[in-house]
Write a protein that holds these residues in place. Structure first.
Motif, PDB file in Angstrom:
ATOM      1  N   GLY A  72       0.792  -1.207   0.000  1.00 19.32           N
ATOM      2  CA  GLY A  72       0.000   0.000   0.000  1.00 19.32           C
ATOM      3  C   GLY A  72       0.837   1.276   0.000  1.00 19.32           C
ATOM      4  O   GLY A  72       2.017   1.282  -0.212  1.00 19.32           O
ATOM      5  N   THR A  73       0.151   2.353   0.312  1.00 18.63           N
ATOM      6  CA  THR A  73       0.785   3.667   0.389  1.00 18.63           C
ATOM      7  C   THR A  73       0.352   4.345   1.684  1.00 18.63           C
ATOM      8  O   THR A  73      -0.667   5.052   1.718  1.00 18.63           O
ATOM      9  CB  THR A  73       0.390   4.529  -0.831  1.00 18.63           C
ATOM     10  OG1 THR A  73       0.588   3.790  -2.036  1.00 18.63           O
ATOM     11  CG2 THR A  73       1.228   5.801  -0.882  1.00 18.63           C
ATOM     12  N   PRO A  74       1.101   4.159   2.765  1.00 17.69           N
ATOM     13  CA  PRO A  74       0.715   4.763   4.048  1.00 17.69           C
ATOM     14  C   PRO A  74       0.575   6.280   4.006  1.00 17.69           C
ATOM     15  O   PRO A  74      -0.196   6.859   4.773  1.00 17.69           O
ATOM     16  CB  PRO A  74       1.853   4.332   4.981  1.00 17.69           C
ATOM     17  CG  PRO A  74       2.356   3.058   4.389  1.00 17.69           C
ATOM     18  CD  PRO A  74       2.250   3.257   2.900  1.00 17.69           C
ATOM     19  N   SER A  75       1.326   6.931   3.092  1.00 13.40           N
ATOM     20  CA  SER A  75       1.255   8.396   3.039  1.00 13.40           C
ATOM     21  C   SER A  75      -0.059   8.896   2.455  1.00 13.40           C
ATOM     22  O   SER A  75      -0.299  10.115   2.408  1.00 13.40           O
ATOM     23  CB  SER A  75       2.431   8.955   2.226  1.00 13.40           C
ATOM     24  OG  SER A  75       2.498   8.380   0.938  1.00 13.40           O
ATOM     25  N   LEU A  76      -0.951   7.983   2.044  1.00 11.42           N
ATOM     26  CA  LEU A  76      -2.308   8.389   1.671  1.00 11.42           C
ATOM     27  C   LEU A  76      -3.163   8.655   2.903  1.00 11.42           C
ATOM     28  O   LEU A  76      -4.236   9.265   2.803  1.00 11.42           O
ATOM     29  CB  LEU A  76      -2.968   7.329   0.793  1.00 11.42           C
ATOM     30  CG  LEU A  76      -2.503   7.257  -0.657  1.00 11.42           C
ATOM     31  CD1 LEU A  76      -3.238   6.147  -1.399  1.00 11.42           C
ATOM     32  CD2 LEU A  76      -2.708   8.597  -1.367  1.00 11.42           C
ATOM     33  N   LEU A  77      -2.725   8.193   4.071  1.00 13.93           N
ATOM     34  CA  LEU A  77      -3.432   8.535   5.300  1.00 13.93           C
ATOM     35  C   LEU A  77      -3.126   9.986   5.663  1.00 13.93           C
ATOM     36  O   LEU A  77      -1.989  10.448   5.542  1.00 13.93           O
ATOM     37  CB  LEU A  77      -2.989   7.624   6.447  1.00 13.93           C
ATOM     38  CG  LEU A  77      -3.357   6.140   6.337  1.00 13.93           C
ATOM     39  CD1 LEU A  77      -2.845   5.382   7.557  1.00 13.93           C
ATOM     40  CD2 LEU A  77      -4.862   5.945   6.204  1.00 13.93           C
ATOM     41  N   SER A  78      -4.145  10.686   6.115  1.00 18.65           N
ATOM     42  CA  SER A  78      -3.937  12.065   6.558  1.00 18.65           C
ATOM     43  C   SER A  78      -3.176  12.056   7.881  1.00 18.65           C
ATOM     44  O   SER A  78      -3.082  11.030   8.577  1.00 18.65           O
ATOM     45  CB  SER A  78      -5.280  12.760   6.745  1.00 18.65           C
ATOM     46  OG  SER A  78      -5.990  12.176   7.846  1.00 18.65           O
ATOM     47  N   GLU A  95      12.341   3.154  16.576  1.00 25.27           N
ATOM     48  CA  GLU A  95      12.377   3.580  15.174  1.00 25.27           C
ATOM     49  C   GLU A  95      10.950   3.545  14.629  1.00 25.27           C
ATOM     50  O   GLU A  95      10.314   2.504  14.619  1.00 25.27           O
ATOM     51  CB  GLU A  95      13.280   2.636  14.381  1.00 25.27           C
ATOM     52  CG  GLU A  95      13.336   2.906  12.885  1.00 25.27           C
ATOM     53  CD  GLU A  95      14.058   1.798  12.141  1.00 25.27           C
ATOM     54  OE1 GLU A  95      15.277   1.923  11.930  1.00 25.27           O
ATOM     55  OE2 GLU A  95      13.388   0.787  11.791  1.00 25.27           O
ATOM     56  N   TRP A  96      10.450   4.700  14.176  1.00 23.09           N
ATOM     57  CA  TRP A  96       9.110   4.817  13.596  1.00 23.09           C
ATOM     58  C   TRP A  96       9.275   5.123  12.106  1.00 23.09           C
ATOM     59  O   TRP A  96       9.699   6.226  11.734  1.00 23.09           O
ATOM     60  CB  TRP A  96       8.322   5.937  14.250  1.00 23.09           C
ATOM     61  CG  TRP A  96       7.896   5.694  15.673  1.00 23.09           C
ATOM     62  CD1 TRP A  96       8.665   5.755  16.790  1.00 23.09           C
ATOM     63  CD2 TRP A  96       6.575   5.368  16.118  1.00 23.09           C
ATOM     64  NE1 TRP A  96       7.921   5.483  17.913  1.00 23.09           N
ATOM     65  CE2 TRP A  96       6.627   5.239  17.525  1.00 23.09           C
ATOM     66  CE3 TRP A  96       5.353   5.162  15.474  1.00 23.09           C
ATOM     67  CZ2 TRP A  96       5.511   4.923  18.297  1.00 23.09           C
ATOM     68  CZ3 TRP A  96       4.234   4.851  16.244  1.00 23.09           C
ATOM     69  CH2 TRP A  96       4.310   4.728  17.631  1.00 23.09           C
ATOM     70  N   THR A  97       8.924   4.165  11.253  1.00 25.44           N
ATOM     71  CA  THR A  97       9.104   4.329   9.808  1.00 25.44           C
ATOM     72  C   THR A  97       7.758   4.430   9.110  1.00 25.44           C
ATOM     73  O   THR A  97       6.821   3.692   9.434  1.00 25.44           O
ATOM     74  CB  THR A  97       9.868   3.120   9.217  1.00 25.44           C
ATOM     75  OG1 THR A  97      11.145   3.001   9.844  1.00 25.44           O
ATOM     76  CG2 THR A  97      10.074   3.284   7.711  1.00 25.44           C
ATOM     77  N   LEU A  98       7.687   5.316   8.127  1.00 25.29           N
ATOM     78  CA  LEU A  98       6.515   5.423   7.271  1.00 25.29           C
ATOM     79  C   LEU A  98       6.960   5.349   5.823  1.00 25.29           C
ATOM     80  O   LEU A  98       7.822   6.120   5.390  1.00 25.29           O
ATOM     81  CB  LEU A  98       5.772   6.738   7.509  1.00 25.29           C
ATOM     82  CG  LEU A  98       4.503   6.899   6.648  1.00 25.29           C
ATOM     83  CD1 LEU A  98       3.252   6.819   7.518  1.00 25.29           C
ATOM     84  CD2 LEU A  98       4.505   8.213   5.868  1.00 25.29           C
ATOM     85  N   GLU A  99       6.385   4.410   5.060  1.00 19.97           N
ATOM     86  CA  GLU A  99       6.611   4.381   3.624  1.00 19.97           C
ATOM     87  C   GLU A  99       5.783   5.488   2.979  1.00 19.97           C
ATOM     88  O   GLU A  99       4.623   5.699   3.345  1.00 19.97           O
ATOM     89  CB  GLU A  99       6.202   3.030   3.033  1.00 19.97           C
ATOM     90  CG  GLU A  99       7.106   1.877   3.432  1.00 19.97           C
ATOM     91  CD  GLU A  99       6.686   0.563   2.784  1.00 19.97           C
ATOM     92  OE1 GLU A  99       5.606   0.523   2.156  1.00 19.97           O
ATOM     93  OE2 GLU A  99       7.415  -0.430   2.929  1.00 19.97           O
ATOM     94  N   ALA A 100       6.380   6.183   2.014  1.00 23.29           N
ATOM     95  CA  ALA A 100       5.677   7.313   1.410  1.00 23.29           C
ATOM     96  C   ALA A 100       5.962   7.395  -0.084  1.00 23.29           C
ATOM     97  O   ALA A 100       7.041   7.036  -0.550  1.00 23.29           O
ATOM     98  CB  ALA A 100       6.100   8.619   2.084  1.00 23.29           C
ATOM     99  N   ASN A 101       4.963   7.883  -0.804  1.00 25.05           N
ATOM    100  CA  ASN A 101       5.159   8.234  -2.200  1.00 25.05           C
ATOM    101  C   ASN A 101       5.663   9.678  -2.248  1.00 25.05           C
ATOM    102  O   ASN A 101       5.147  10.537  -1.523  1.00 25.05           O
ATOM    103  CB  ASN A 101       3.843   8.106  -2.968  1.00 25.05           C
ATOM    104  CG  ASN A 101       4.058   7.691  -4.405  1.00 25.05           C
ATOM    105  OD1 ASN A 101       4.647   6.650  -4.669  1.00 25.05           O
ATOM    106  ND2 ASN A 101       3.607   8.521  -5.347  1.00 25.05           N
ATOM    107  N   PRO A 102       6.670   9.974  -3.063  1.00 22.81           N
ATOM    108  CA  PRO A 102       7.248  11.323  -3.042  1.00 22.81           C
ATOM    109  C   PRO A 102       6.246  12.454  -3.224  1.00 22.81           C
ATOM    110  O   PRO A 102       6.377  13.503  -2.579  1.00 22.81           O
ATOM    111  CB  PRO A 102       8.260  11.281  -4.194  1.00 22.81           C
ATOM    112  CG  PRO A 102       8.694   9.853  -4.243  1.00 22.81           C
ATOM    113  CD  PRO A 102       7.440   9.068  -3.945  1.00 22.81           C
TER     114      PRO A 102
END
Length: 377
Positions: free
Chosen positions: A61-67, A89-96
């Motif tokens: 998925g794309t976590p950066s779609l969450l507000s 360590e808190w990581t978030l995958e994101a689309n640029p």
């Protein structure tokens, strides 16, 4: 220490190569957040047994779609129900293209201290082929936004061995990634997975994948250039500057317990593995009935555990701690490993460093085949 993985199953569009569970209908985001928080509450006792947690990873998925508000709701629920180390360590995958300054500011406020950007390529032509929705220019804008908020632990992903990818374009992608001066780079050979648009295109002859030799040449160039500028090649697809190895992903390879939350997420504790149902509607419905949304569970036999030692250990530069393997699984499996590894040591693909059996740089190219041959079937 254990890790937490949270699967966010939303994508604005599907990439041509991706076989991870996701869907493009964002109308269920609110219901997903409610269900995820309920799953955390249902698992509170089990999670407490393995607390405190040292890593939290939002993948997709794309976590950066969450507000930022939706992420805040999830994180507040986690912190209310689970003990997480202050140094985690808190990581978030994101689309640029999702990472603008206001979003980076929100991430910083939530305590996200590591971002993994799905760059894949700096070529707009290659990005369009892959089905990515960002441009090469938006990569630089995302990096700048994160750094303005002092989020400097940034990883970028690259994909090589694309159809029609020239040597010059791959070299340019690698050099552009180096010039970003990020501390972590992951790079993957394009894989043609079944049930993906890429597979269908290849199957009907619409596109032709590069020859194996081209992929090997691209991989060697990647290793050469990243090691030249100080990256440590610590896992077959991962490179890090000193102090920036991914703690969460390293836990997978070291067989550290981890819990997966969300649809299709996988979990592991010693001798046991399970996964959640890979359907968002079913996940929401089952959690709404106060049921854990498990789809699959297995107990790992000694043979299964041996195979996991092989599969995970040989992917890393550190390799397999054979002394610990012997203590955990017994002399029989230690002897089996030594015997099965010998032909690959003679070829220069594996080597012994004290008690550790490691893949060599050349062996990394063939590691999947080596693992299959060493497996106890």
């Amino acid at each position: 220490m254990a890790g937490l993985y949270i699967h966010v199953p939303f994508c604005a569009s599907r990439c041509i190569y991706c076989d991870f569970y996701s869907q493009t209908n964002a109308q269920l985001k609110k219901d997903f957040v409610v269900a995820l928080c309920r799953e955390i509450e249902l698992l509170k006792d089990s999670l407490t047994e393995f607390a405190p947690f040292s890593t939290v990873y939002f993948g997709g998925g794309t976590p950066s779609l969450l507000s930022i508000h939706e992420l805040a709701t999830i994180i507040e629920c986690l912190l209310s129900n689970v003990s997480i180390l202050p140094s985690a360590e808190w990581t978030l995958e994101a689309n640029p293209d999702d990472v603008r300054l206001d979003y980076a500011h929100g991430l910083k406020g939530l305590g996200v201290n590591r971002v993994s950007l799905g760059v894949q390529s700096f070529s707009d032509r290659e990005l369009a082929f892959l089905g990515r929705r960002h441009s090469g220019e938006q990569v630089y804008q995302a990096i700048d936004a994160l750094r303005r908020e002092s989020i400097n632990n940034i990883s970028v992903d690259l994909i090589y061995a694309l159809p029609n990818q020239t040597k010059e374009q791959w070299h340019k992608n690698v050099q552009n990634a180096i010039n970003l001066e990020v501390p972590h780079i992951s790079s993957y050979h394009l894989i043609c997975e079944e049930n993906t648009p890429l597979y269908k295109l290849v199957d009907r002859g619409a596109i032709v994948l590069p020859k194996e030799e081209q992929g090997i040449e691209a991989y060697y160039y990647l290793i050469q250039e990243l090691e030249r500028v100080g990256f440590k090649h610590y896992e077959i697809s991962n490179f890090a500057k000193e102090g920036y190895i991914s703690c969460h992903n390293s836990a997978y390879w070291n067989r550290t317990p981890y819990f997966g939350l969300g649809p299709s997420a996988h979990s592991y504790i010693p001798e046991r593995r399970w996964s959640n149902v890979a359907d968002l509607r079913s996940y929401i419905d089952r959690v709404g009935l106060n049921e854990l949304p498990k789809d699959f569970e297995e107990r790992l036999s000694l043979k299964d555990q041996y195979n996991e030692w092989i599969m995970l250990g040989l992917r890393t530069r550190e390799g397999i701690d054979t002394k610990l393997l012997q203590e955990s699984l017994g002399q029989e499996y230690y002897t089996l490993l030594k015997r099965q590894a010998t032909p690959f040591c003679q070829k220069g693909w594996l080597e012994w460093k004290g008690n550790y059996l490691q893949s060599t740089s050349q062996g990394f190219i063939f590691v999947d085949g080596i693992i299959r041959d060493i497996f106890s079937l």
